[in-house]
Enzyme design. Structure first.
Site, PDB file in Angstrom:
ATOM      1  N   CYS A 106      -2.610   1.312   8.748  1.00 34.26           N
ATOM      2  CA  CYS A 106      -1.289   0.468   8.471  1.00 34.26           C
ATOM      3  C   CYS A 106      -1.973  -0.854   8.073  1.00 34.26           C
ATOM      4  CB  CYS A 106      -0.885   0.457  10.025  1.00 34.26           C
ATOM      5  SG  CYS A 106       0.842  -0.164   9.763  1.00 34.26           S
ATOM      6  N   CYS A 125       2.636   8.180   2.062  1.00 32.74           N
ATOM      7  CA  CYS A 125       2.966   7.187   3.167  1.00 32.74           C
ATOM      8  C   CYS A 125       3.416   5.815   2.450  1.00 32.74           C
ATOM      9  CB  CYS A 125       1.942   7.043   3.889  1.00 32.74           C
ATOM     10  SG  CYS A 125       2.186   5.873   5.158  1.00 32.74           S
ATOM     11  N   CYS A 162       3.345  -6.189  16.789  1.00 33.63           N
ATOM     12  CA  CYS A 162       2.472  -5.296  17.572  1.00 33.63           C
ATOM     13  C   CYS A 162       1.064  -5.780  17.737  1.00 33.63           C
ATOM     14  CB  CYS A 162       2.632  -3.506  17.296  1.00 33.63           C
ATOM     15  SG  CYS A 162       4.469  -3.359  16.821  1.00 33.63           S
ATOM     16  N   GLU A 169       1.039  -1.175  -0.035  1.00 35.27           N
ATOM     17  CA  GLU A 169      -0.034  -0.045   0.046  1.00 35.27           C
ATOM     18  C   GLU A 169       0.823   1.262   0.155  1.00 35.27           C
ATOM     19  OE1 GLU A 169      -3.056  -2.094   3.071  1.00 35.27           O
ATOM     20  OE2 GLU A 169      -1.850  -0.251   3.763  1.00 35.27           O
ATOM     21  N   CYS A 219       4.899  -7.778   8.475  1.00 40.13           N
ATOM     22  CA  CYS A 219       5.879  -7.323   9.442  1.00 40.13           C
ATOM     23  C   CYS A 219       6.166  -8.213  10.223  1.00 40.13           C
ATOM     24  CB  CYS A 219       5.332  -5.958   9.878  1.00 40.13           C
ATOM     25  SG  CYS A 219       6.312  -5.038  11.110  1.00 40.13           S
ATOM     26  N   CYS A 257      -1.918  -4.083  15.441  1.00 39.82           N
ATOM     27  CA  CYS A 257      -1.530  -3.377  13.979  1.00 39.82           C
ATOM     28  C   CYS A 257      -2.020  -4.504  13.120  1.00 39.82           C
ATOM     29  CB  CYS A 257      -0.116  -3.335  13.841  1.00 39.82           C
ATOM     30  SG  CYS A 257       0.373  -2.651  12.202  1.00 39.82           S
TER      31      CYS A 257
HETATM   32  N1  SAH Z   1       6.870  -0.207  11.587  1.00 45.05           N
HETATM   33  C1  SAH Z   1       6.858   1.412  11.767  1.00 45.05           C
HETATM   34  C2  SAH Z   1       6.360   2.083  10.437  1.00 45.05           C
HETATM   35  C3  SAH Z   1       4.864   1.571  10.115  1.00 45.05           C
HETATM   36  S1  SAH Z   1       3.616   1.678  11.183  1.00 45.05           S
HETATM   37  C4  SAH Z   1       6.490   1.547  13.087  1.00 45.05           C
HETATM   38  O1  SAH Z   1       5.965   0.939  13.645  1.00 45.05           O
HETATM   39  O2  SAH Z   1       6.596   2.865  13.446  1.00 45.05           O
HETATM   40  C5  SAH Z   1       3.223   3.352  11.180  1.00 45.05           C
HETATM   41  C6  SAH Z   1       2.625   3.879  12.105  1.00 45.05           C
HETATM   42  O3  SAH Z   1       0.929   3.256  12.422  1.00 45.05           O
HETATM   43  C7  SAH Z   1       3.301   3.215  13.664  1.00 45.05           C
HETATM   44  O4  SAH Z   1       3.256   4.271  14.677  1.00 45.05           O
HETATM   45  C8  SAH Z   1       2.174   2.458  14.050  1.00 45.05           C
HETATM   46  O5  SAH Z   1       1.993   2.166  15.595  1.00 45.05           O
HETATM   47  C9  SAH Z   1       0.567   3.105  13.589  1.00 45.05           C
HETATM   48  N2  SAH Z   1      -0.455   2.206  13.690  1.00 45.05           N
HETATM   49  C10 SAH Z   1      -0.542   0.826  13.398  1.00 45.05           C
HETATM   50  N3  SAH Z   1      -1.792   0.471  13.474  1.00 45.05           N
HETATM   51  C11 SAH Z   1      -2.403   1.331  13.972  1.00 45.05           C
HETATM   52  C12 SAH Z   1      -3.787   1.406  13.964  1.00 45.05           C
HETATM   53  N4  SAH Z   1      -4.655   0.544  13.802  1.00 45.05           N
HETATM   54  N5  SAH Z   1      -4.365   2.804  14.393  1.00 45.05           N
HETATM   55  C13 SAH Z   1      -3.303   3.800  14.524  1.00 45.05           C
HETATM   56  N6  SAH Z   1      -2.262   3.695  14.106  1.00 45.05           N
HETATM   57  C14 SAH Z   1      -1.590   2.539  13.848  1.00 45.05           C
HETATM   58 FE1  SF4 Z   2       5.213  -3.739  12.271  1.00 46.11          FE
HETATM   59 FE2  SF4 Z   2       2.766  -2.412  12.674  1.00 46.11          FE
HETATM   60 FE3  SF4 Z   2       4.475  -2.643  14.487  1.00 46.11          FE
HETATM   61 FE4  SF4 Z   2       4.882  -0.821  12.714  1.00 46.11          FE
HETATM   62  S1  SF4 Z   2       3.070  -0.888  13.915  1.00 46.11           S
HETATM   63  S2  SF4 Z   2       6.396  -2.333  13.558  1.00 46.11           S
HETATM   64  S3  SF4 Z   2       4.258  -2.154  10.951  1.00 46.11           S
HETATM   65  S4  SF4 Z   2       3.684  -4.701  13.588  1.00 46.11           S
END
Ligand code: SAH
Ligand code: SF4
Length: 376
Positions: free
Chosen positions: A355, A117, A128, A96, A124, A131
């Protein structure tokens, strides 16, 4: 897990590597610049458009390189100002790229701040819990050409929107590496791609307008601090105590706050610019005012900017975003101490902008229907 394309993408070549390839083929060095001009300045979309190259060279190039390693399969525009491009790679993997147009107070959408973005991995591995990108784990790293191709696809898309005046990438305000994947876990491809993005023979986009977001891979943050190009850094903090952070971010076990915070400090000292601390607000997980107070103290100590992001719900996951009142109360703790803070208004919630969610849904649809997605 590794994908080796039949032909390497042209979008992954630097001026130096392309010059070397051409030299080995008996071509003069100036051809490399000509080819990259066609790709990035004139935005040629076929080898045949490159009319100042001899025909045999064009044939060799077509046999040797892939011109564009990512095809646009879906372009979803939300009711607000977010555009989402779903791209298909050579092995069928989906990634994406999102264009976010944030209107400024009192002016029309045409004057909005525009951010792109981009993604760096398919899936990944960081796990987390909130996510969508990490739900199915890591499929593979993107190569540098696939990362750069996302930006060319945005340019092609903008060309369609404004057919008479070619939209330059420079007309975007920022590029954020916040799409799918953990960018610092794909370090070499990331830096190569950003070098191409930044170079005057490439897309010519200023390093200070490029932000890399990481979940906190400490050794790579320290390595990034040494890079000659000054990219900006955002840290996905999401918890200001180990207790809260490690519940939602497994990376905190390997790199707890006692390691992460000094790394951020070192990056700021070397780089001389404010780091952004990203903090998703998730109800009853990290939205207590005690977290806000600790975040305030940490931001002041690190001289960091804080970006509060109301959680975007993900289908199948239990997490919720706190009420507006609760979000504001959290933000007020930081504002009262004059910490630089933004409470992000949601963008693109209606097109699954969080994300990894568009890809996840499309893959699910593919699994259930076995259907290919039609081109947009
Ligand atoms: N992996 C990297 C970059 C990609 S994620 C990172 O974690 O920083 C980009 C941002 O989107 C991160 O801050 C992540 O925590 C956030 N993110 C992921 N899932 C989300 C969600 N459901 N709602 C809001 N932010 C989210
Ligand atoms: Fe990976 Fe999502 Fe965690 Fe970013 S927020 S490190 S994309 S699992």
């Amino acid at each position: 897990m590794k994908f080796t394309p039949a032909r390497p993408p042209l979008t992954g070549e630097t001026l130096a590597t392309l010059t070397e390839r051409l030299r080995a083929h008996g071509e003069p060095a100036f051809r490399a610049k000509q080819i990259l001009d066609w790709l990035y300045k004139k935005r040629a979309r076929s080898w045949d458009e490159m009319t100042n190259l001899p025909k045999p060279l064009r044939t060799w190039l077509a046999d040797t390189f892939e011109l564009m390693p990512a095809a646009l399969v879906l372009n979803k525009q939300s009711e607000d100002v977010t555009d989402k491009l779903l791209l298909e790679l050579g092995d069928g993997a989906l990634i994406e790229t999102v264009i976010i147009r944030a209107p400024q107070e009192g002016v029309g959408v045409e004057h909005s701040r525009k951010t792109i973005c981009i993604s760096t991995q398919v899936g990944c591995a960081m796990g987390c819990v909130f996510c969508a990108s990490g739900l199915a784990g890591l499929k593979r790293d993107l190569n540098a050409g696939e990362i750069v191709a996302q930006l060319l696809q945005v340019c092609y898309r903008e060309d369609v929107r404004t057919p008479r005046a070619r939209m330059e990438l420079a007309s975007f305000d920022n590029i954020v590496v916040m799409g799918m994947g953990e960018p610092l876990a794909n370090y070499d491809a990331l830096i190569r791609a950003l070098t191409i993005l930044n170079a005057d023979w490439g897309l010519g986009f200023g390093a200070r307008r490029i932000t890399i977001s990481t979940s906190g891979l400490v050794p790579k943050i320290l390595k990034l601090a040494e890079e000659p190009l000054g990219f900006r850094l955002a840290i996905s903090l999401h918890g200001v105590t180990d207790e809260v952070r490690e519940k939602i971010m497994p990376v905190n076990k390997a790199y707890p706050l006692a390691k992460l915070v000094p790394a951020i400090r070192e990056f700021t000292a070397k780089h001389g610019r404010m780091v952004t601390l990203e903090f998703i607000l998730i109800e009853d997980v990290n939205d207590a005012l005690t977290q806000a107070e600790k975040l305030r103290d940490l931001a002041r100590d690190l001289h960091a900017h804080v970006n509060l992001i109301p959680y975007n719900t993900v289908a199948g996951l239990p997490w919720k975003r706190p009420s507006l009142t609760r979000q504001e109360r959290f933000a007020d703790v930081l504002r009262a101490a004059r910490v630089s803070v933004t409470l992000r208004r949601e963008k693109g919630h209606d097109i699954d902008a969080a994300c990894g969610q568009l890809r996840l849904r499309t893959e699910k649809e593919r699994e259930t229907t076995g259907a290919a997605i039609s081109a947009a």
